[in-house]
Design a protein around this motif. Structure first.
Motif, mmCIF file in Angstrom:
data_model
loop_
_atom_site.group_PDB
_atom_site.id
_atom_site.type_symbol
_atom_site.label_atom_id
_atom_site.label_comp_id
_atom_site.label_asym_id
_atom_site.label_seq_id
_atom_site.Cartn_x
_atom_site.Cartn_y
_atom_site.Cartn_z
ATOM 1 N N UNK A 33 57.019 22.014 32.985
ATOM 2 C CA UNK A 33 57.614 20.973 33.803
ATOM 3 C C UNK A 33 57.029 20.809 35.194
ATOM 4 N N UNK A 34 56.023 21.585 35.553
ATOM 5 C CA UNK A 34 55.416 21.470 36.884
ATOM 6 C C UNK A 34 54.464 20.279 36.942
ATOM 7 N N UNK A 35 54.289 19.752 38.149
ATOM 8 C CA UNK A 35 53.221 18.798 38.421
ATOM 9 C C UNK A 35 52.049 19.604 38.952
ATOM 10 N N UNK A 36 50.837 19.236 38.569
ATOM 11 C CA UNK A 36 49.653 19.953 39.036
ATOM 12 C C UNK A 36 48.618 18.968 39.564
ATOM 13 N N UNK A 37 47.773 19.485 40.440
ATOM 14 C CA UNK A 37 46.689 18.683 41.004
ATOM 15 C C UNK A 37 45.590 19.640 41.438
ATOM 16 N N UNK A 38 44.345 19.290 41.163
ATOM 17 C CA UNK A 38 43.193 20.105 41.541
ATOM 18 C C UNK A 38 42.484 19.477 42.727
ATOM 19 N N UNK A 39 42.051 20.323 43.656
ATOM 20 C CA UNK A 39 41.191 19.909 44.761
ATOM 21 C C UNK A 39 39.954 20.804 44.675
ATOM 22 N N UNK A 40 38.789 20.185 44.522
ATOM 23 C CA UNK A 40 37.566 20.953 44.298
ATOM 24 C C UNK A 40 36.474 20.504 45.262
ATOM 25 N N UNK A 41 35.583 21.433 45.540
ATOM 26 C CA UNK A 41 34.484 21.171 46.459
ATOM 27 C C UNK A 41 33.319 20.466 45.798
ATOM 28 N N UNK A 42 32.303 20.124 46.608
ATOM 29 C CA UNK A 42 31.112 19.454 46.086
ATOM 30 C C UNK A 42 30.490 20.259 44.943
ATOM 31 N N UNK A 43 29.992 19.546 43.958
ATOM 32 C CA UNK A 43 29.449 20.221 42.781
ATOM 33 C C UNK A 43 28.342 19.391 42.156
ATOM 34 N N UNK A 44 27.435 20.085 41.493
ATOM 35 C CA UNK A 44 26.417 19.388 40.711
ATOM 36 C C UNK A 44 26.900 19.172 39.268
ATOM 37 N N UNK A 45 28.137 19.567 38.991
ATOM 38 C CA UNK A 45 28.775 19.323 37.699
ATOM 39 C C UNK A 45 29.850 18.258 37.880
ATOM 40 N N UNK A 46 30.221 17.605 36.826
ATOM 41 C CA UNK A 46 31.235 16.551 36.919
ATOM 42 C C UNK A 46 32.624 17.139 36.693
ATOM 43 N N UNK A 47 33.115 17.857 37.708
ATOM 44 C CA UNK A 47 34.430 18.500 37.624
ATOM 45 C C UNK A 47 35.534 17.473 37.392
ATOM 46 N N UNK A 48 35.437 16.349 38.071
ATOM 47 C CA UNK A 48 36.448 15.312 37.917
ATOM 48 C C UNK A 48 36.587 14.850 36.480
ATOM 49 N N UNK A 49 35.484 14.695 35.800
ATOM 50 C CA UNK A 49 35.521 14.246 34.401
ATOM 51 C C UNK A 49 36.141 15.316 33.495
ATOM 52 N N UNK A 50 35.795 16.591 33.737
ATOM 53 C CA UNK A 50 36.392 17.677 32.953
ATOM 54 C C UNK A 50 37.914 17.704 33.129
ATOM 55 N N UNK A 51 38.358 17.571 34.359
ATOM 56 C CA UNK A 51 39.789 17.587 34.636
ATOM 57 C C UNK A 51 40.476 16.359 34.062
#
Length: 125
Positions: A33-51
């Motif tokens: 039941x929790x809400x979650x959110x990721x904050x990530x640093x600059x990357x040469x991988x597409x972290x946003x797409x994975x998430x």
């Protein structure tokens, strides 16, 4: 419903271990039941797409210098509107001063995932 933010980085040098570990935790928390959110640093991988593929909301961290306290300032900018109850940190460069800054400025609790034990930490859990 608690809001839980994750501060984690992934790139081709670090790999995806920190991100994947936190994604698993976030999915389990969402089932509770929790809400979650990721904050990530600059990357040469597409972290946003994975998430996004895992249906986990995320935001890239505004540019930081690599300094722990600069990172904390950037994180607060990204995190403040989300009003987190908890921040989960899985990051080898983040230490006690970051945890204390986040706790104070966001009025939240801090959980730390660490497998090195090579620096001071200040978690609530």
């Amino acid at each position: 419903m608690p809001m839980i933010l994750f501060r984690v980085d992934a790139n081709s040098m670090l790999g995806l271990g920190h991100l994947r570990r936190c994604m698993s935790l976030a999915l389990a928390l969402k089932r509770q039941g929790a809400e979650t959110h990721f904050v990530y640093g600059p990357s040469d991988l597409d972290c946003g797409r994975l998430l996004e593929a895992a249906n986990l909301p995320s935001s890239p961290l505004p540019a930081a210098t690599g300094d722990c306290l600069d990172d904390a300032d950037c994180f607060v900018q990204a995190a403040a509107p989300l009003k987190p109850d908890w921040v989960v940190v899985d990051h080898y460069q983040i230490e006690a001063s970051w945890h204390e800054t986040i706790r104070q400025r966001l009025s939240c609790r801090v959980a730390v995932i660490d497998d090195l034990a090579d620096r001071p930490l200040a978690p609530d859990a």
